[in-house]
Structures are given as C-alpha cells and as structure tokens.
Design a protein around this motif. Sequence first.
Motif, PDB file in Angstrom:
ATOM      1  N   GLN A  19      -3.207   6.899  -4.508  1.00 57.83           N
ATOM      2  CA  GLN A  19      -2.233   7.933  -4.899  1.00 57.83           C
ATOM      3  C   GLN A  19      -0.819   7.608  -4.418  1.00 57.83           C
ATOM      4  O   GLN A  19       0.151   8.215  -4.863  1.00 57.83           O
ATOM      5  CB  GLN A  19      -2.655   9.296  -4.332  1.00 57.83           C
ATOM      6  CG  GLN A  19      -4.070   9.724  -4.672  1.00 57.83           C
ATOM      7  CD  GLN A  19      -4.281   9.887  -6.155  1.00 57.83           C
ATOM      8  OE1 GLN A  19      -3.487  10.527  -6.845  1.00 57.83           O
ATOM      9  NE2 GLN A  19      -5.351   9.288  -6.661  1.00 57.83           N
ATOM     10  N   GLN A  20      -0.703   6.693  -3.464  1.00 56.63           N
ATOM     11  CA  GLN A  20       0.567   6.213  -2.912  1.00 56.63           C
ATOM     12  C   GLN A  20       1.455   7.325  -2.333  1.00 56.63           C
ATOM     13  O   GLN A  20       2.635   7.457  -2.683  1.00 56.63           O
ATOM     14  CB  GLN A  20       1.340   5.420  -3.971  1.00 56.63           C
ATOM     15  CG  GLN A  20       0.613   4.177  -4.448  1.00 56.63           C
ATOM     16  CD  GLN A  20       1.407   3.348  -5.445  1.00 56.63           C
ATOM     17  OE1 GLN A  20       2.457   3.764  -5.926  1.00 56.63           O
ATOM     18  NE2 GLN A  20       0.915   2.164  -5.740  1.00 56.63           N
ATOM     19  N   PRO A  21       0.917   8.139  -1.412  1.00 54.64           N
ATOM     20  CA  PRO A  21       1.799   9.096  -0.729  1.00 54.64           C
ATOM     21  C   PRO A  21       2.861   8.344   0.075  1.00 54.64           C
ATOM     22  O   PRO A  21       2.538   7.374   0.765  1.00 54.64           O
ATOM     23  CB  PRO A  21       0.841   9.865   0.180  1.00 54.64           C
ATOM     24  CG  PRO A  21      -0.381   9.010   0.300  1.00 54.64           C
ATOM     25  CD  PRO A  21      -0.473   8.212  -0.946  1.00 54.64           C
ATOM     26  N   PRO A  22       4.111   8.743  -0.014  1.00 56.62           N
ATOM     27  CA  PRO A  22       5.200   7.959   0.594  1.00 56.62           C
ATOM     28  C   PRO A  22       5.076   7.742   2.093  1.00 56.62           C
ATOM     29  O   PRO A  22       5.525   6.712   2.609  1.00 56.62           O
ATOM     30  CB  PRO A  22       6.453   8.787   0.266  1.00 56.62           C
ATOM     31  CG  PRO A  22       6.078   9.584  -0.941  1.00 56.62           C
ATOM     32  CD  PRO A  22       4.622   9.882  -0.808  1.00 56.62           C
ATOM     33  N   HIS A  23       4.479   8.694   2.811  1.00 61.08           N
ATOM     34  CA  HIS A  23       4.436   8.584   4.268  1.00 61.08           C
ATOM     35  C   HIS A  23       3.135   7.966   4.790  1.00 61.08           C
ATOM     36  O   HIS A  23       2.945   7.886   6.003  1.00 61.08           O
ATOM     37  CB  HIS A  23       4.654   9.958   4.911  1.00 61.08           C
ATOM     38  CG  HIS A  23       6.057  10.452   4.752  1.00 61.08           C
ATOM     39  ND1 HIS A  23       6.464  11.232   3.677  1.00 61.08           N
ATOM     40  CD2 HIS A  23       7.171  10.252   5.506  1.00 61.08           C
ATOM     41  CE1 HIS A  23       7.751  11.504   3.788  1.00 61.08           C
ATOM     42  NE2 HIS A  23       8.202  10.922   4.889  1.00 61.08           N
ATOM     43  N   LEU A  24       2.275   7.528   3.892  1.00 59.45           N
ATOM     44  CA  LEU A  24       1.082   6.804   4.326  1.00 59.45           C
ATOM     45  C   LEU A  24       1.483   5.370   4.631  1.00 59.45           C
ATOM     46  O   LEU A  24       1.962   4.649   3.753  1.00 59.45           O
ATOM     47  CB  LEU A  24      -0.001   6.839   3.238  1.00 59.45           C
ATOM     48  CG  LEU A  24      -1.319   6.142   3.608  1.00 59.45           C
ATOM     49  CD1 LEU A  24      -1.992   6.837   4.775  1.00 59.45           C
ATOM     50  CD2 LEU A  24      -2.253   6.099   2.403  1.00 59.45           C
ATOM     51  N   LYS A  25       1.260   4.937   5.877  1.00 58.54           N
ATOM     52  CA  LYS A  25       1.777   3.644   6.316  1.00 58.54           C
ATOM     53  C   LYS A  25       0.683   2.622   6.637  1.00 58.54           C
ATOM     54  O   LYS A  25       0.980   1.421   6.722  1.00 58.54           O
ATOM     55  CB  LYS A  25       2.669   3.838   7.548  1.00 58.54           C
ATOM     56  CG  LYS A  25       3.875   4.719   7.275  1.00 58.54           C
ATOM     57  CD  LYS A  25       4.765   4.161   6.161  1.00 58.54           C
ATOM     58  CE  LYS A  25       5.860   5.122   5.750  1.00 58.54           C
ATOM     59  NZ  LYS A  25       6.813   5.401   6.825  1.00 58.54           N
ATOM     60  N   ALA A  26      -0.580   3.039   6.800  1.00 56.69           N
ATOM     61  CA  ALA A  26      -1.659   2.088   7.087  1.00 56.69           C
ATOM     62  C   ALA A  26      -2.994   2.808   6.990  1.00 56.69           C
ATOM     63  O   ALA A  26      -3.080   4.017   7.245  1.00 56.69           O
ATOM     64  CB  ALA A  26      -1.494   1.476   8.477  1.00 56.69           C
ATOM     65  N   ILE A  27      -4.037   2.064   6.633  1.00 53.46           N
ATOM     66  CA  ILE A  27      -5.385   2.622   6.594  1.00 53.46           C
ATOM     67  C   ILE A  27      -6.361   1.628   7.205  1.00 53.46           C
ATOM     68  O   ILE A  27      -6.124   0.416   7.199  1.00 53.46           O
ATOM     69  CB  ILE A  27      -5.830   3.009   5.164  1.00 53.46           C
ATOM     70  CG1 ILE A  27      -5.949   1.775   4.263  1.00 53.46           C
ATOM     71  CG2 ILE A  27      -4.860   4.015   4.560  1.00 53.46           C
ATOM     72  CD1 ILE A  27      -6.490   2.080   2.862  1.00 53.46           C
ATOM     73  N   VAL A  28      -7.468   2.168   7.747  1.00 52.94           N
ATOM     74  CA  VAL A  28      -8.552   1.336   8.278  1.00 52.94           C
ATOM     75  C   VAL A  28      -9.873   1.904   7.750  1.00 52.94           C
ATOM     76  O   VAL A  28     -10.552   2.668   8.443  1.00 52.94           O
ATOM     77  CB  VAL A  28      -8.556   1.290   9.815  1.00 52.94           C
ATOM     78  CG1 VAL A  28      -9.661   0.353  10.309  1.00 52.94           C
ATOM     79  CG2 VAL A  28      -7.206   0.828  10.356  1.00 52.94           C
ATOM     80  N   GLU A  31      -5.730  -2.295  -7.170  1.00 45.26           N
ATOM     81  CA  GLU A  31      -4.424  -2.966  -7.151  1.00 45.26           C
ATOM     82  C   GLU A  31      -3.284  -2.023  -6.770  1.00 45.26           C
ATOM     83  O   GLU A  31      -2.202  -2.473  -6.376  1.00 45.26           O
ATOM     84  CB  GLU A  31      -4.133  -3.596  -8.515  1.00 45.26           C
ATOM     85  CG  GLU A  31      -4.976  -4.816  -8.847  1.00 45.26           C
ATOM     86  CD  GLU A  31      -6.380  -4.465  -9.331  1.00 45.26           C
ATOM     87  OE1 GLU A  31      -7.187  -5.394  -9.534  1.00 45.26           O
ATOM     88  OE2 GLU A  31      -6.668  -3.257  -9.506  1.00 45.26           O
ATOM     89  N   LYS A  32      -3.496  -0.716  -6.871  1.00 43.99           N
ATOM     90  CA  LYS A  32      -2.447   0.246  -6.523  1.00 43.99           C
ATOM     91  C   LYS A  32      -2.318   0.467  -5.023  1.00 43.99           C
ATOM     92  O   LYS A  32      -1.390   1.145  -4.579  1.00 43.99           O
ATOM     93  CB  LYS A  32      -2.729   1.579  -7.215  1.00 43.99           C
ATOM     94  CG  LYS A  32      -2.646   1.521  -8.733  1.00 43.99           C
ATOM     95  CD  LYS A  32      -2.926   2.881  -9.349  1.00 43.99           C
ATOM     96  CE  LYS A  32      -2.878   2.812 -10.870  1.00 43.99           C
ATOM     97  NZ  LYS A  32      -3.194   4.128 -11.495  1.00 43.99           N
ATOM     98  N   ILE A  33      -3.221  -0.097  -4.239  1.00 45.79           N
ATOM     99  CA  ILE A  33      -3.135   0.062  -2.785  1.00 45.79           C
ATOM    100  C   ILE A  33      -2.057  -0.871  -2.255  1.00 45.79           C
ATOM    101  O   ILE A  33      -2.194  -2.096  -2.298  1.00 45.79           O
ATOM    102  CB  ILE A  33      -4.493  -0.233  -2.113  1.00 45.79           C
ATOM    103  CG1 ILE A  33      -5.548   0.762  -2.599  1.00 45.79           C
ATOM    104  CG2 ILE A  33      -4.354  -0.182  -0.591  1.00 45.79           C
ATOM    105  CD1 ILE A  33      -6.937   0.491  -2.066  1.00 45.79           C
ATOM    106  N   ASN A  34      -0.975  -0.294  -1.744  1.00 43.01           N
ATOM    107  CA  ASN A  34       0.159  -1.104  -1.296  1.00 43.01           C
ATOM    108  C   ASN A  34       0.507  -0.901   0.170  1.00 43.01           C
ATOM    109  O   ASN A  34       1.567  -1.326   0.619  1.00 43.01           O
ATOM    110  CB  ASN A  34       1.390  -0.821  -2.166  1.00 43.01           C
ATOM    111  CG  ASN A  34       1.805   0.638  -2.141  1.00 43.01           C
ATOM    112  OD1 ASN A  34       1.282   1.423  -1.351  1.00 43.01           O
ATOM    113  ND2 ASN A  34       2.738   1.011  -3.000  1.00 43.01           N
ATOM    114  N   VAL A  35      -0.391  -0.246   0.925  1.00 51.61           N
ATOM    115  CA  VAL A  35      -0.148  -0.061   2.360  1.00 51.61           C
ATOM    116  C   VAL A  35      -1.020  -1.038   3.141  1.00 51.61           C
ATOM    117  O   VAL A  35      -2.050  -1.510   2.643  1.00 51.61           O
ATOM    118  CB  VAL A  35      -0.469   1.387   2.796  1.00 51.61           C
ATOM    119  CG1 VAL A  35       0.476   2.363   2.126  1.00 51.61           C
ATOM    120  CG2 VAL A  35      -1.926   1.747   2.516  1.00 51.61           C
ATOM    121  N   PRO A  36      -0.626  -1.382   4.349  1.00 48.01           N
ATOM    122  CA  PRO A  36      -1.449  -2.275   5.166  1.00 48.01           C
ATOM    123  C   PRO A  36      -2.879  -1.741   5.308  1.00 48.01           C
ATOM    124  O   PRO A  36      -3.084  -0.549   5.592  1.00 48.01           O
ATOM    125  CB  PRO A  36      -0.719  -2.298   6.512  1.00 48.01           C
ATOM    126  CG  PRO A  36       0.714  -2.026   6.161  1.00 48.01           C
ATOM    127  CD  PRO A  36       0.650  -1.050   5.028  1.00 48.01           C
TER     128      PRO A  36
END
Length: 578
Positions: free
Chosen positions: A169-178, A287-292
């Motif tokens: 969904q690309q929320p602007p403040h999401l900066k990383a996921i594990v 492919e839409k996942i653009n956060v670390p």
Amino acid sequence: MTQNKSVISREWRIRMGADWRERISQPTYKVKVEKDVMVPMRDGVRLAVDIYRPDADGRFPALLALSPYGKEIQELPLAPQAQGGPLWDGEIEAGDSYYFVPRGYVHVVADVRGTGYSEGEYEFLFSPKEQTDGYDLVEWAAKQPWCNGNVGLVGMSYYGSIQPYVAIQQPPHLKAIVPVASSLDLYRDINYNGGVLGAFFYGLWDGRGGDSGFAMGNIVSVMERRLGKQEFVHRIQERLQDPDIQAFSNFYHLLKYPKKNPMFVDILLNPCDGPFWRERAAYYDIEKINVPIYIIGAWKRSYWASTAFSLYNRASTPYKRVLIDPSGWWERPWVTYYEENIRWFDHFLKGIDTGAMEEPPIKIFVKGINHWRYENEWPLARTKPTRYFLRSFGGLSPEPERYMDAPDPFIQPPLCMTYDIHSVTYQTPPLLHDLEVTGPVALYLYASIDQNDTNWIVKLFDAGERDEQLARGYLKASHRALDTARSTSLQPYHTHVDPEPVLPGKIYEYAIEIQPISNVFRAGHRIKLEIRSLEHGNEGAQGQPPNATHLCSSKTTLHNIYRNKDYQSHLLLPVIPK
C-alpha cells in the motif's frame, strides 16, 4: 572484482562479524502502557490498539503489530516454551514489548477489524479493508506526539504475513519491515497446497493443536455476502456432493452448519484459485514493496522459505536481506531473532550504523553439515540442475531406466477402510562423496490412476542412520495444468483455475513443486524419495499434526508410476558443485 569482494568480506568480518550486537540499541527505558486506544480508519471503523512506549520525554520510532489473535494474550509474561509444551501458544507472536520498548521503540499491538476489541467486520484474512487499515494505522502512529515519524512492522506468522500487504500500500511513513514466517498466497501456501485441501485453518479458528484461536468478534462469511443467500446455499449443496467431503465428517458438518466456522466454509467454497484468493494474495504485487525488508524464513515449514525468496527476488527496494533458519519450530511467545529485528530497525528507523547492509544479502543454514553460510543470489548462480531418474527395484540414479517397462504400482484404500499408508520409494545407493543440494526442487512424474483424481504427495529424505525429512510437495492430479509464464524447471507453477479430471488408465506428466532445501548429503547417505497419496494425523513423527493434514480421496485408487525410456520420471535437484 573477485579480489575486491574478498577484501570487503575480510574487512566486514573484522569490523562487524563479532560486534554488531554490541552496537544495536540496549535496554535503557522503563515501559509505559496505554490500553484500548481506539483508532479511526478511513471508513469510520475504529480499531483497538495497545501502546507500549518508553516512559520518557521524546519521540521514538514505532513498531506496529496487527492480527486477529487478540492483543490481550500478547502481553502475557509467559516463559517461552518449545512447541508441544503444555503452555505453548502458537499465536503469541506480536513480540515482547518489554524487549522492544526499553530499547527505544514504541510497540503498538492492534486487533484487526472485526476481532478482539476492534469494531467492524472480519472478512477473512488479509481482506482489502484489512490491507488499507494497515496503511491507516501506520500513518496514525507516525503522527502521534510520541513517534518520530518512522514506523516499522514487526511480528511472525500472521503478524509477519500482513507486512507485505501493508508495504504494498506504500504508506509514506513506513520505513522498514521484518516479516517473519510469512505467506504471500493463501491459496497455494496454506489452504490448497498443489490444489489439495489442507485443514490448518480448520483448527486455527477455535484454537486446536496448541493455539488459542481467533479472538472472534464480528466475523462474516465473505461468500454468503458476495453470493446472496440463495446462491450461497446452492454452492454449499454442490460442495456437499463431493464424496471426499462426505467421507470427512468435520468438513461435512461445517457445510451443514456454516455459522459454526464461516472462515473455513469460505475456504471450502473456493477449491480453485480465483477472485476470492487473488484479492488476498500479495504474491502478484511484490514489486510494489519499496521499503527496506529483512525476511526471516525456515526450511522446515513448507512455504516459509519459498515465500522468503519470492519477497527477496521481487521486492523493488535495494535494501533487502533474507535469513533461512534450519527448522522454524520456534518457541512461543515468539522471541526468535529479536536482535536481528533490532539491528534492522535501528539502521532504518533510528539511523544507527549497524552494518545491516554490509554483509552478503542471503544467510542460509546448510543442513547435513549444519553450517551457516552467506550467498549473493537465489537460486545460486552456480546451481547445476541434475536429474535423478526413478529406476526399477526402488532405485534413484543419474542414469535413466534401460531395462524394465512395467510401472511401479501402489494401491491406496481410503481412511474409512484403513489407516495404513501405501507408497513407493526410490533411493540412491550410498553416496561415494558429499553432495550439496541447495535450491528449489521438482519431481516430474509420469503416472496413471484408475480413478478420475488423486492426490500426489511426495517427500524427500536424507537417509543416513535415520531418515530425515527435508521437504515435501503436493499436487492434486486434476490440477496438473501449468502456468508456463511463471514456471521454471525447478519451480513448476500451476494455474489451479480449471481442474481437468483424469482419464482412468491414461498416462500424464505431473510436475510437482517441492519446497526448497539446503542440505549436504554426506558420503554414505542416500537420497530418498517417497510417493504416496494419503496422510493423516496418526501416522507418527513423519506426518502432520492433526490440524494440518490434507483431505484424502474417498476411493480406493491404483497408482502406476512409469519410469521407462518413453516416460522418464525424475527428480530434479539443484546440485551445487564443490
């Protein structure tokens, strides 16, 4: 180039190999708790969250965890127990707030809509509304006075699986996921392995097999609402005509009383891939996942490794790493790889140089030699796909069958007649040298049956002093059609859209995906393959737990396995040369 990589690797080992754990955030703060905070979503539905934050002034990054399991059990101060222990609860997986918060993070644990204390309706796992709720929760957390504007996603299993959906969904403040132990495709990964119905979610609903179950709130049947009452009843009546369902009283009961477990009724009414499953599949939008993204999977649990590598290969972010554990039978409450989580979040949410991107991107545990190893790509560039042909007298060899045309038969009666599992096995002679097999595995099987369908269940073993099961694969015979655009030789991918019944006696080729492995077959060991059509919960340690078996055929079925010069059934292994 090779020399430079070697120098970098040496420098990294000297600088980071022993001390990165000393450089990550250490416990400093006490914990302040806010319970049952109601957070409004874009449609007005409010979700209940618990907030665990440092009891200090200042702003901190937030780690968000969300699931339908109930946020209240996540706070229990239980000592972690191995699976099978009397207090093991497989759904305490949001992470330990009293580990994360003292290290300078806000831990936000949420009940997804329709569960726990949240409002709204639960519309099956990872519904479109649940995905956008993840976006809204990220943005809400980022704007709170205790947050520095950086948000990460944390947790395993459901908590891990929801992360790719939210990141897409690309929320602007999401900066990383594990994401730990995550799924990307609910049809293929869990509910219909190879088109074969699995019972995992049947027990997950009410907490069988060491799980506390869903925190049921306002849970609806998606199919009842989508189809309307009349068509819903009609579809149930159609499904009840399946003789395999009729032979399995638990599923028959659910269809007769659909209010008892509406989630599994929806599963039963969707035996093929289609719109219901596609809107709940992150696989097609990775492919839409653009956060670390730091991905943690395991060899032992069927889809965890394949999901991890799909995420790694297709996420668009350049900041990605993957770790594959040898087993995945992790303790609960979940406490595994916490330091790796903090290392990643420190790097991308706090700006601390933890060296998270300086080591090679893939870390795998190689079984057989029981050794951790770094790699640079998946599948490994040096892979040599090697065929091992099924041979007469149960042989398995790089050389195809030359002498015997007669097939290898086995007859499997249904469970109503016997608990005995019949199968055929093939194995190599004792290996003269160590042989490494690392990567995805496939079986190309030529076979006929005397019914219009069956389940192919295959298991791969390292046969030494004892047989160790490495991997397995499933394929419903009527679901044999391949998606050629997505398939590779080592990873056949099936459409699961239009089942085609088998013509009794006709020989078909079945391309069966087997989960990926990394194993060194030691000299003196054998590679062993078992082909069967039945599993049940009473077969012992090599089987599945009672809530994870697969629906078997209700008909006695003759299976013929062909391995002659015209039908060269073979196992395709990703051999890694020395």
